[in-house]
Design an enzyme around this catalytic site. Structure first.
Site, mmCIF file in Angstrom:
data_model
loop_
_atom_site.group_PDB
_atom_site.id
_atom_site.type_symbol
_atom_site.label_atom_id
_atom_site.label_comp_id
_atom_site.label_asym_id
_atom_site.label_seq_id
_atom_site.Cartn_x
_atom_site.Cartn_y
_atom_site.Cartn_z
ATOM 1 N N VAL A 154 23.730 -0.667 14.524
ATOM 2 C CA VAL A 154 24.165 0.186 15.754
ATOM 3 C C VAL A 154 23.733 -0.390 17.139
ATOM 4 C CG1 VAL A 154 23.765 2.581 16.695
ATOM 5 C CG2 VAL A 154 24.121 2.303 14.167
ATOM 6 N N ASN A 233 19.536 -0.489 22.928
ATOM 7 C CA ASN A 233 19.290 -1.179 24.126
ATOM 8 C C ASN A 233 19.627 -0.488 25.401
ATOM 9 O OD1 ASN A 233 19.948 -4.142 25.536
ATOM 10 N ND2 ASN A 233 22.031 -2.840 25.593
ATOM 11 N N TYR A 298 11.007 3.163 36.620
ATOM 12 C CA TYR A 298 11.842 2.098 35.708
ATOM 13 C C TYR A 298 10.657 1.442 34.748
ATOM 14 C CZ TYR A 298 14.438 -1.827 33.776
ATOM 15 O OH TYR A 298 14.998 -2.671 33.127
ATOM 16 N N LYS A 302 9.931 1.204 30.779
ATOM 17 C CA LYS A 302 9.611 0.137 30.105
ATOM 18 C C LYS A 302 8.103 -0.153 29.363
ATOM 19 C CE LYS A 302 13.997 -0.727 30.251
ATOM 20 N NZ LYS A 302 14.889 -0.768 29.090
HETATM 21 N N1 LIG Z 1 19.531 -7.495 33.079
HETATM 22 C C1 LIG Z 1 18.454 -7.389 33.510
HETATM 23 O O1 LIG Z 1 17.962 -8.148 34.394
HETATM 24 C C2 LIG Z 1 17.401 -6.687 32.409
HETATM 25 C C3 LIG Z 1 16.129 -7.201 32.582
HETATM 26 C C4 LIG Z 1 15.068 -6.585 31.824
HETATM 27 C C5 LIG Z 1 15.588 -5.730 30.809
HETATM 28 N N2 LIG Z 1 17.031 -5.174 30.999
HETATM 29 C C6 LIG Z 1 17.126 -4.102 30.163
HETATM 30 O O2 LIG Z 1 18.408 -4.430 29.255
HETATM 31 C C7 LIG Z 1 18.991 -3.331 28.607
HETATM 32 C C8 LIG Z 1 20.322 -3.634 28.776
HETATM 33 O O3 LIG Z 1 20.759 -3.629 30.227
HETATM 34 P P1 LIG Z 1 21.961 -4.777 30.874
HETATM 35 O O4 LIG Z 1 21.208 -5.754 31.648
HETATM 36 O O5 LIG Z 1 22.685 -5.333 29.565
HETATM 37 O O6 LIG Z 1 22.421 -3.793 31.801
HETATM 38 P P2 LIG Z 1 24.120 -3.531 31.752
HETATM 39 O O7 LIG Z 1 24.990 -4.755 31.744
HETATM 40 O O8 LIG Z 1 24.261 -2.494 32.930
HETATM 41 O O9 LIG Z 1 24.435 -2.715 30.538
HETATM 42 C C9 LIG Z 1 23.862 -1.296 30.218
HETATM 43 C C10 LIG Z 1 24.549 -0.949 29.059
HETATM 44 O O10 LIG Z 1 24.059 0.476 28.894
HETATM 45 C C11 LIG Z 1 24.978 1.363 28.800
HETATM 46 N N3 LIG Z 1 24.598 2.930 29.368
HETATM 47 C C12 LIG Z 1 24.092 2.980 30.502
HETATM 48 N N4 LIG Z 1 23.916 4.340 30.570
HETATM 49 C C13 LIG Z 1 24.219 4.999 29.461
HETATM 50 C C14 LIG Z 1 24.309 6.240 28.775
HETATM 51 N N5 LIG Z 1 23.749 7.149 29.592
HETATM 52 N N6 LIG Z 1 24.477 6.359 27.554
HETATM 53 C C15 LIG Z 1 25.297 5.403 26.916
HETATM 54 N N7 LIG Z 1 24.981 3.984 27.280
HETATM 55 C C16 LIG Z 1 24.584 3.835 28.386
HETATM 56 C C17 LIG Z 1 26.028 1.008 29.602
HETATM 57 O O11 LIG Z 1 27.321 1.278 28.927
HETATM 58 P P3 LIG Z 1 28.417 2.575 29.763
HETATM 59 O O12 LIG Z 1 27.981 2.263 31.474
HETATM 60 O O13 LIG Z 1 29.745 2.156 29.311
HETATM 61 O O14 LIG Z 1 27.665 3.776 29.518
HETATM 62 C C18 LIG Z 1 26.007 -0.848 29.232
HETATM 63 O O15 LIG Z 1 26.741 -0.828 27.957
HETATM 64 C C19 LIG Z 1 18.501 -2.156 29.261
HETATM 65 O O16 LIG Z 1 17.497 -1.475 28.749
HETATM 66 C C20 LIG Z 1 17.577 -2.835 30.650
HETATM 67 O O17 LIG Z 1 16.633 -1.925 30.974
HETATM 68 C C21 LIG Z 1 17.789 -5.715 31.620
#
Ligand SMILES: NC(=O)c1ccc[n+]([C@@H]2O[C@H](COP(=O)([O-])OP(=O)(O)OC[C@H]3O[C@@H](n4cnc5c(N)ncnc54)[C@H](OP(=O)(O)O)[C@@H]3O)[C@@H](O)[C@H]2O)c1
Length: 407
Positions: A154, A233, A298, A302
């Site tokens: 999942v 995630n 945020y 985390k």
């Molecule tokens: N990118 C970075 O620099 C970075 C760094 C450290 C950690 N992270 C962590 O990595 C994880 C993934 O982030 P990402 O970088 O891949 O960002 P992303 O490209 O914005 O993807 C976020 C995902 O979460 C989903 N999502 C957001 N709100 C949601 C909700 N209310 N219900 C269900 N799904 C939801 C979005 O899909 P929908 O909009 O379709 O719902 C999307 O699939 C996060 O936990 C983030 O904190 C990211």
């Protein structure tokens, strides 16, 4: 102490006793013998043997450095049971066996030299043969993930970024995938891609995981599946000075970044525990390792993820469940746009695929992973400074990345 003992026990249970002996030998070479040989042994008495030839002086020193490097690789390869260990561990040992056969014959001579050479050469040839036959053991454990954890994975936040790459990587390893996010059309398009490319079954669950019933709704939707892995995630950031941030958005963030992880783990864990196998992966962030002004909530969410996952790792690791907190640094995804921040050097962002590769590599070996050495250094250098100093430095960096209206 008992838990630490059992953790070491698990590590050694991954390979047969003779291979554990090789692992320990490699560890002694890496941490004791090679450092002494290369750094302390006087040049005048230094000797190194390659293919039965005795090298002396600077050539011997150089040979010692190469040996050191080879044993570092061997130690890592045995610890992780890397696939590239076959056939190289066997070839290298065969080379040592040849050297140990020739060297006493050439340099000791006589019956004693022959006896020593044949005995040492034969023993090492036997080890080389055993390593040759051990190909199956070096299977790169990640390939066998569905066998190890269960058929379905999942993945939340699968419509973009890191979650999307998790789904692709897990499908490539044979997992059937449940794709979860709010944008249903995207999820269906990705499902099509995974079915066509990897021939796995895929289910789409479009749900808002920040809503009060969202995580429970998802758990109900997958209750009929053998869920072997949860990749919790989905998450988002929100840049801005605290008093300027919208409280409802902050509530949503806590619900998604923290509560959803707790509820999903709590709901999906019991069947895993019954089967005594499974994995829970939570995406944290290096932002969770320190206070981050302008991203205060945020970074707090985390931190929550990190401590939750690491504690669960201890509770669950000897019951067949692997837990991993993934802590990426800046990654090229939609995150920045959603968070409303402007990174100063987006070209340096890591790719989501690289974060996922590091995560699957670490799963089952450690409770948390920071992907890339650069991020790891950044995250760990902080430990040597007071948190207040770290926060003050972070404030300057983050202020630059925050839109003026939100500063
Ligand atoms: N990118 C970075 O620099 C970075 C760094 C450290 C950690 N992270 C962590 O990595 C994880 C993934 O982030 P990402 O970088 O891949 O960002 P992303 O490209 O914005 O993807 C976020 C995902 O979460 C989903 N999502 C957001 N709100 C949601 C909700 N209310 N219900 C269900 N799904 C939801 C979005 O899909 P929908 O909009 O379709 O719902 C999307 O699939 C996060 O936990 C983030 O904190 C990211």
């Amino acid at each position: 102490m008992q838990r630490i003992g059992s953790w070491f026990g698990d590590r050694f249970a991954e390979r047969p006793a003779w291979m554990n002996a090789l692992l320990l030998f490699a560890a002694v070479e890496v941490f004791v013998y090679s450092p002494w040989d290369v750094l302390c042994k006087p040049l005048a008495v230094d000797q190194d043997v390659w293919l039965g030839l005795v090298l002396t002086g600077w050539l011997a020193k150089l040979g010692g450095v190469v040996h050191w490097f080879v044993y570092v690789l061997a130690l890592y390869g045995f610890l992780r049971m890397r696939r590239w260990m076959w056939p190289w561990a066997s070839v290298y040992t065969a080379q040592v066996a040849f050297g140990m056969l020739v060297w006493p014959i050439a340099y000791v001579g006589g019956a004693r030299g022959w006896m020593l050479g044949v005995a040492a050469g034969a023993a090492l040839a036997f080890v080389a043969f055993a390593l040759w036959r051990a190909r199956e053991l070096f299977d790169g454990r990640s390939v066998a993930l569905p066998r190890r954890y269960g058929k379905w994975a999942v993945v939340t936040g699968a419509s973009a970024g890191i979650g999307l790459e998790f789904a692709r990587a897990l499908a490539a390893r044979g997992f059937c995938c449940v794709l979860v996010a709010r944008r249903e059309e995207r999820l269906h398009a990705i499902a099509k891609e995974l079915v066509a490319t990897y021939g796995v079954d895929v289910r789409v669950v479009a749900v808002d995981l920040a809503s009060p019933d969202g995580p429970d709704h998802l758990a109900d939707e997958v209750a009929d599946l053998e869920v072997g892995m949860l990749v919790s995630n989905a998450g988002f950031g929100y840049a801005g000075r605290f008093e300027k941030q919208d409280l409802s958005r902050l509530r949503e963030m806590i619900a998604l970044n923290c509560t959803a992880n707790v509820v999903l783990t709590s709901r999906l864990l019991p069947p895993m525990l019954e089967r005594r196998r499974g994995a829970v992966v939570i995406t944290g962030s290096v932002a969770g390792r320190q206070p981050i002004p302008y991203h205060a909530v945020y970074s707090a969410t985390k931190s929550f993820d990190l401590l939750l996952g690491e504690a669960l790792w201890v509770e669950l690791h000897d019951r067949g469940i692997d837990v991993l907190v993934v802590q990426p640094g800046p990654v090229a995804t939609e995150f920045e746009e959603v968070a409303g921040e402007a990174r100063t050097n987006p070209a340096a962002d890591e790719s989501a695929a690289s974060v996922v590769a590091a995560s699957l590599d670490a799963l089952g070996h450690q409770p948390s992973v920071v992907s890339t050495w650069r991020n790891w250094l950044r995250a760990n250098v902080n430990r040597f400074f007071p948190r207040s100093t770290v926060a003050l430095i972070a404030a300057d960096v983050m202020e630059n990345q925050t839109p003026r209206a939100m500063r």
